[in-house]
Scaffold this motif. Structure first.
Motif, PDB file in Angstrom:
ATOM      1  N   VAL A  58      26.043  11.257  -6.164  1.00  0.00           N
ATOM      2  CA  VAL A  58      25.162  11.967  -5.336  1.00  0.00           C
ATOM      3  C   VAL A  58      24.781  13.264  -6.227  1.00  0.00           C
ATOM      4  CG1 VAL A  58      24.942  13.516  -3.281  1.00  0.00           C
ATOM      5  CG2 VAL A  58      25.853  11.409  -3.047  1.00  0.00           C
ATOM      6  N   LYS A  59      25.740  13.827  -6.922  1.00  0.00           N
ATOM      7  CA  LYS A  59      25.567  14.991  -7.715  1.00  0.00           C
ATOM      8  C   LYS A  59      25.012  14.477  -9.155  1.00  0.00           C
ATOM      9  CE  LYS A  59      28.579  17.864  -4.865  1.00  0.00           C
ATOM     10  NZ  LYS A  59      29.474  18.594  -5.060  1.00  0.00           N
ATOM     11  N   LEU A  60      23.903  14.572  -9.578  1.00  0.00           N
ATOM     12  CA  LEU A  60      23.310  14.320 -10.993  1.00  0.00           C
ATOM     13  C   LEU A  60      22.706  15.367 -11.581  1.00  0.00           C
ATOM     14  CD1 LEU A  60      21.670  10.636 -10.121  1.00  0.00           C
ATOM     15  CD2 LEU A  60      24.022  11.348 -11.155  1.00  0.00           C
ATOM     16  N   ASP A  61      23.056  15.627 -12.957  1.00  0.00           N
ATOM     17  CA  ASP A  61      22.180  16.787 -13.741  1.00  0.00           C
ATOM     18  C   ASP A  61      21.071  16.064 -14.514  1.00  0.00           C
ATOM     19  OD1 ASP A  61      24.369  18.497 -13.087  1.00  0.00           O
ATOM     20  OD2 ASP A  61      25.428  17.587 -14.606  1.00  0.00           O
ATOM     21  N   PRO A  62      20.156  16.775 -14.588  1.00  0.00           N
ATOM     22  CA  PRO A  62      19.049  16.405 -15.488  1.00  0.00           C
ATOM     23  C   PRO A  62      19.318  15.995 -16.843  1.00  0.00           C
ATOM     24  CG  PRO A  62      18.408  18.514 -14.626  1.00  0.00           C
ATOM     25  CD  PRO A  62      19.921  18.434 -14.376  1.00  0.00           C
ATOM     26  N   LEU A  63      18.666  14.965 -17.366  1.00  0.00           N
ATOM     27  CA  LEU A  63      19.108  14.362 -18.603  1.00  0.00           C
ATOM     28  C   LEU A  63      18.305  14.935 -19.853  1.00  0.00           C
ATOM     29  CD1 LEU A  63      19.284  10.748 -17.501  1.00  0.00           C
ATOM     30  CD2 LEU A  63      21.151  11.989 -18.196  1.00  0.00           C
ATOM     31  N   ILE A 106      21.577   1.807 -17.114  1.00  0.00           N
ATOM     32  CA  ILE A 106      21.138   2.892 -16.276  1.00  0.00           C
ATOM     33  C   ILE A 106      21.903   4.026 -16.526  1.00  0.00           C
ATOM     34  CG2 ILE A 106      20.696   3.390 -13.792  1.00  0.00           C
ATOM     35  CD1 ILE A 106      18.879   0.970 -14.838  1.00  0.00           C
ATOM     36  N   VAL A 107      20.979   5.043 -17.043  1.00  0.00           N
ATOM     37  CA  VAL A 107      21.938   6.233 -17.793  1.00  0.00           C
ATOM     38  C   VAL A 107      21.628   7.429 -16.645  1.00  0.00           C
ATOM     39  CG1 VAL A 107      21.965   7.830 -19.666  1.00  0.00           C
ATOM     40  CG2 VAL A 107      21.427   5.347 -20.141  1.00  0.00           C
ATOM     41  N   TYR A 108      22.730   8.104 -16.575  1.00  0.00           N
ATOM     42  CA  TYR A 108      22.893   9.281 -15.630  1.00  0.00           C
ATOM     43  C   TYR A 108      23.720  10.155 -16.276  1.00  0.00           C
ATOM     44  CZ  TYR A 108      27.009   7.102 -13.677  1.00  0.00           C
ATOM     45  OH  TYR A 108      28.129   6.659 -13.344  1.00  0.00           O
ATOM     46  N   ASP A 109      23.855  11.463 -15.766  1.00  0.00           N
ATOM     47  CA  ASP A 109      24.826  12.384 -15.918  1.00  0.00           C
ATOM     48  C   ASP A 109      25.584  13.213 -14.734  1.00  0.00           C
ATOM     49  OD1 ASP A 109      26.385  14.432 -17.545  1.00  0.00           O
ATOM     50  OD2 ASP A 109      24.843  15.625 -18.127  1.00  0.00           O
ATOM     51  N   SER A 110      26.891  12.667 -14.658  1.00  0.00           N
ATOM     52  CA  SER A 110      27.496  13.538 -13.736  1.00  0.00           C
ATOM     53  C   SER A 110      28.439  14.137 -14.326  1.00  0.00           C
ATOM     54  CB  SER A 110      27.935  12.551 -12.604  1.00  0.00           C
ATOM     55  OG  SER A 110      28.521  13.172 -11.533  1.00  0.00           O
ATOM     56  N   THR A 111      28.718  15.351 -14.125  1.00  0.00           N
ATOM     57  CA  THR A 111      29.868  16.209 -14.538  1.00  0.00           C
ATOM     58  C   THR A 111      31.113  16.298 -13.513  1.00  0.00           C
ATOM     59  OG1 THR A 111      29.028  18.251 -13.648  1.00  0.00           O
ATOM     60  CG2 THR A 111      28.460  17.720 -16.030  1.00  0.00           C
ATOM     61  N   ASP A 112      30.873  15.847 -12.385  1.00  0.00           N
ATOM     62  CA  ASP A 112      32.041  15.542 -11.245  1.00  0.00           C
ATOM     63  C   ASP A 112      32.921  14.521 -11.861  1.00  0.00           C
ATOM     64  OD1 ASP A 112      33.607  15.372  -9.222  1.00  0.00           O
ATOM     65  OD2 ASP A 112      31.937  14.832  -7.768  1.00  0.00           O
ATOM     66  N   LYS A 145      25.708   3.738 -16.997  1.00  0.00           N
ATOM     67  CA  LYS A 145      26.283   4.580 -18.115  1.00  0.00           C
ATOM     68  C   LYS A 145      26.379   6.105 -17.689  1.00  0.00           C
ATOM     69  CE  LYS A 145      26.500   5.098 -22.956  1.00  0.00           C
ATOM     70  NZ  LYS A 145      26.154   4.603 -24.362  1.00  0.00           N
ATOM     71  N   ASN A 146      27.523   6.843 -17.474  1.00  0.00           N
ATOM     72  CA  ASN A 146      27.440   8.223 -17.144  1.00  0.00           C
ATOM     73  C   ASN A 146      27.663   8.903 -18.515  1.00  0.00           C
ATOM     74  OD1 ASN A 146      27.965  10.817 -16.132  1.00  0.00           O
ATOM     75  ND2 ASN A 146      29.801  10.259 -14.905  1.00  0.00           N
ATOM     76  N   LEU A 147      26.828  10.023 -18.829  1.00  0.00           N
ATOM     77  CA  LEU A 147      26.993  10.605 -20.113  1.00  0.00           C
ATOM     78  C   LEU A 147      28.313  11.592 -20.147  1.00  0.00           C
ATOM     79  CD1 LEU A 147      23.271  11.069 -20.984  1.00  0.00           C
ATOM     80  CD2 LEU A 147      24.691   9.392 -21.718  1.00  0.00           C
ATOM     81  N   ASP A 148      28.602  11.792 -18.950  1.00  0.00           N
ATOM     82  CA  ASP A 148      29.607  13.005 -19.011  1.00  0.00           C
ATOM     83  C   ASP A 148      30.520  12.782 -17.667  1.00  0.00           C
ATOM     84  OD1 ASP A 148      31.362  14.899 -19.592  1.00  0.00           O
ATOM     85  OD2 ASP A 148      30.101  16.286 -18.919  1.00  0.00           O
TER      86      ASP A 148
END
Length: 164
Positions: A58-63, A106-112, A145-148
């Motif tokens: 649910v919580k995604l950061d801008p790429l 499908i690339v996204y960034d979730s720091t959770d 693919k989660n970048l973080d």
């Protein structure tokens, strides 16, 4: 938002990227891999439609620093990336146990570190092979693919054949 790009002899069009749930989905109900299918587009030869169901936190950061693809939403938190052709080791019976596949992310960034709630997205991509030099493949592989942190889940799918 741009929805067309040409990469490595392929024309890609993002038909849509829709969040399809109204309430967050708990981790226990999320499959370990994205779901995908591919079929021939009746518009023409060497033309395909790919449907992807991805479960993203649910919580995604801008790429930032994205390449070889297109953003899937206006918030720029989900990105479609094409990595070319790869050999994928599968249980499908082939001569050497490998299937030549187009590699999509499908690339996204979730720091959770351990997300507990997810959204389900239906993504539809239309692609056409425009170059006669473009390598033929037997399947596609789709990764979330989660970048973080760095995680990788993937699904190998072959085109539906109407000739039997």
């Amino acid at each position: 938002m741009e929805n067309k790009i040409t990469l490595a002899g392929l024309d890609f069009v993002i038909n849509f990227c829709n969040k399809i749930n109204t309430q967050p989905i708990p981790l226990a109900e999320v499959p370990q891999q994205s779901l995908a299918n591919i079929y021939a587009n009746p518009k023409g030869e060497r033309h395909y439609i790919v449907n992807i169901i991805s479960f993203l936190p649910v919580k995604l950061d801008p790429l930032k620093n994205t390449s070889s693809g297109l953003f899937l939403n206006d918030e720029k938190t989900i990105f479609f990336n094409y990595n070319g052709v790869t050999d994928v080791k599968t249980s499908i019976h082939t001569e050497n146990g490998l299937v030549v596949s187009r590699d999509f992310n499908i690339v996204y960034d979730s720091t959770d570190p351990i997300p507990s709630e997810f959204d389900m997205y239906h993504i539809q991509i239309d692609y056409k092979i425009t170059s006669l030099r473009t390598q033929s493949v037997e399947a596609i592989v789709v990764h979330d693919k989660n970048l973080d942190p760095e995680t990788d889940r993937g699904t190998v799918t072959t085109p539906v054949s109407t000739e039997e």
